[in-house]
Scaffold this motif. Sequence first.
Motif, PDB file in Angstrom:
ATOM      1  N   UNK A 139      -5.089 -16.281 -10.451  1.00  0.00           N
ATOM      2  CA  UNK A 139      -5.503 -14.932 -10.061  1.00  0.00           C
ATOM      3  C   UNK A 139      -4.639 -14.412  -8.919  1.00  0.00           C
ATOM      4  N   UNK A 140      -4.297 -15.290  -7.966  1.00  0.00           N
ATOM      5  CA  UNK A 140      -3.473 -14.890  -6.825  1.00  0.00           C
ATOM      6  C   UNK A 140      -2.064 -14.497  -7.289  1.00  0.00           C
ATOM      7  N   UNK A 141      -1.534 -15.235  -8.263  1.00  0.00           N
ATOM      8  CA  UNK A 141      -0.225 -14.894  -8.806  1.00  0.00           C
ATOM      9  C   UNK A 141      -0.292 -13.562  -9.560  1.00  0.00           C
ATOM     10  N   UNK A 142      -1.372 -13.360 -10.301  1.00  0.00           N
ATOM     11  CA  UNK A 142      -1.564 -12.094 -11.021  1.00  0.00           C
ATOM     12  C   UNK A 142      -1.651 -10.933 -10.030  1.00  0.00           C
ATOM     13  N   UNK A 202       0.907  -6.201  -7.377  1.00  0.00           N
ATOM     14  CA  UNK A 202       1.485  -5.566  -6.182  1.00  0.00           C
ATOM     15  C   UNK A 202       2.926  -5.153  -6.467  1.00  0.00           C
ATOM     16  N   UNK A 203       3.701  -6.066  -7.049  1.00  0.00           N
ATOM     17  CA  UNK A 203       5.108  -5.768  -7.347  1.00  0.00           C
ATOM     18  C   UNK A 203       5.237  -4.645  -8.378  1.00  0.00           C
ATOM     19  N   UNK A 212       3.122  -2.153  -8.769  1.00  0.00           N
ATOM     20  CA  UNK A 212       2.736  -0.895  -8.115  1.00  0.00           C
ATOM     21  C   UNK A 212       3.752  -0.473  -7.055  1.00  0.00           C
ATOM     22  N   UNK A 213       4.134  -1.397  -6.185  1.00  0.00           N
ATOM     23  CA  UNK A 213       4.972  -1.066  -5.039  1.00  0.00           C
ATOM     24  C   UNK A 213       6.464  -1.168  -5.317  1.00  0.00           C
ATOM     25  N   UNK A 214       6.835  -1.929  -6.345  1.00  0.00           N
ATOM     26  CA  UNK A 214       8.251  -2.149  -6.599  1.00  0.00           C
ATOM     27  C   UNK A 214       8.752  -3.328  -5.772  1.00  0.00           C
ATOM     28  N   UNK A 215      10.036  -3.439  -5.654  1.00  0.00           N
ATOM     29  CA  UNK A 215      10.686  -4.535  -4.954  1.00  0.00           C
ATOM     30  C   UNK A 215      10.129  -4.690  -3.536  1.00  0.00           C
ATOM     31  N   UNK A 216       9.776  -5.936  -3.167  1.00  0.00           N
ATOM     32  CA  UNK A 216       9.192  -6.210  -1.846  1.00  0.00           C
ATOM     33  C   UNK A 216       9.796  -7.485  -1.262  1.00  0.00           C
ATOM     34  N   UNK A 217       9.756  -7.588   0.037  1.00  0.00           N
ATOM     35  CA  UNK A 217      10.161  -8.824   0.696  1.00  0.00           C
ATOM     36  C   UNK A 217       8.979  -9.793   0.667  1.00  0.00           C
ATOM     37  N   UNK A 218       9.253 -11.094   0.730  1.00  0.00           N
ATOM     38  CA  UNK A 218       8.145 -12.057   0.796  1.00  0.00           C
ATOM     39  C   UNK A 218       7.218 -11.796   1.995  1.00  0.00           C
ATOM     40  N   UNK A 219       7.791 -11.379   3.118  1.00  0.00           N
ATOM     41  CA  UNK A 219       6.968 -11.072   4.297  1.00  0.00           C
ATOM     42  C   UNK A 219       5.999  -9.930   4.044  1.00  0.00           C
ATOM     43  N   UNK A 220       6.469  -8.896   3.358  1.00  0.00           N
ATOM     44  CA  UNK A 220       5.592  -7.759   3.017  1.00  0.00           C
ATOM     45  C   UNK A 220       4.486  -8.203   2.075  1.00  0.00           C
ATOM     46  N   UNK A 221       4.832  -9.053   1.121  1.00  0.00           N
ATOM     47  CA  UNK A 221       3.833  -9.553   0.174  1.00  0.00           C
ATOM     48  C   UNK A 221       2.770 -10.378   0.887  1.00  0.00           C
ATOM     49  N   UNK A 222       3.195 -11.190   1.855  1.00  0.00           N
ATOM     50  CA  UNK A 222       2.241 -11.992   2.637  1.00  0.00           C
ATOM     51  C   UNK A 222       1.292 -11.081   3.415  1.00  0.00           C
ATOM     52  N   UNK A 234      10.572  -8.081 -16.786  1.00  0.00           N
ATOM     53  CA  UNK A 234       9.908  -7.543 -17.982  1.00  0.00           C
ATOM     54  C   UNK A 234       8.818  -8.511 -18.455  1.00  0.00           C
ATOM     55  N   UNK A 235       9.107  -9.812 -18.387  1.00  0.00           N
ATOM     56  CA  UNK A 235       8.127 -10.825 -18.779  1.00  0.00           C
ATOM     57  C   UNK A 235       6.892 -10.749 -17.867  1.00  0.00           C
ATOM     58  N   UNK A 236       7.100 -10.519 -16.585  1.00  0.00           N
ATOM     59  CA  UNK A 236       5.987 -10.358 -15.643  1.00  0.00           C
ATOM     60  C   UNK A 236       5.179  -9.107 -15.942  1.00  0.00           C
ATOM     61  N   UNK A 237       5.880  -8.022 -16.279  1.00  0.00           N
ATOM     62  CA  UNK A 237       5.180  -6.781 -16.642  1.00  0.00           C
ATOM     63  C   UNK A 237       4.343  -6.973 -17.900  1.00  0.00           C
TER      64      UNK A 237
END
Length: 151
Positions: A38-41, A46-47, A49-59, A102-105
Amino acid sequence: MDEKKLSQAIDLFAEVLFDATEYVQREINQDLFEHISREQADLLTILKIKGSCSPGSLALIQNVHKSAISNRLKKLLEKGFVEWNDSQIHRDKRSKRINITRKGEEMIEELNSAIFKALRKLIDEADEEHLDSFIKIFTILKGKFKGDFSE
């Protein structure tokens, strides 16, 4: 502003979010979660909706330590659901950004379809007016969170 009402709305929102998450977890096909936690989903969502993000922003968005994001990203990278942004701007690994593939989408689409089917059972024709109100309120809130205070 009536602070008691605002507090009630915040509490109710948190309860509905918790109850909805619990309901969906029970109702959707658990085979979907063989491939992704669920956390990975949530991270993929987030990615998306928001697009490209840094790991810090995701945290920061997921309110977890950077090591938790690193572990999640490692697993998502291995599964081909995300990739590092290869932009020349991001040569330094500390400033690299992660993108959904694309696989993630496709995985998110599959999960969203399962969530839709689970929640569709709860909504009947009598709830159509409530659904319209929900959309209107959340559209206004989304705008305000993004800095649009015209409503």
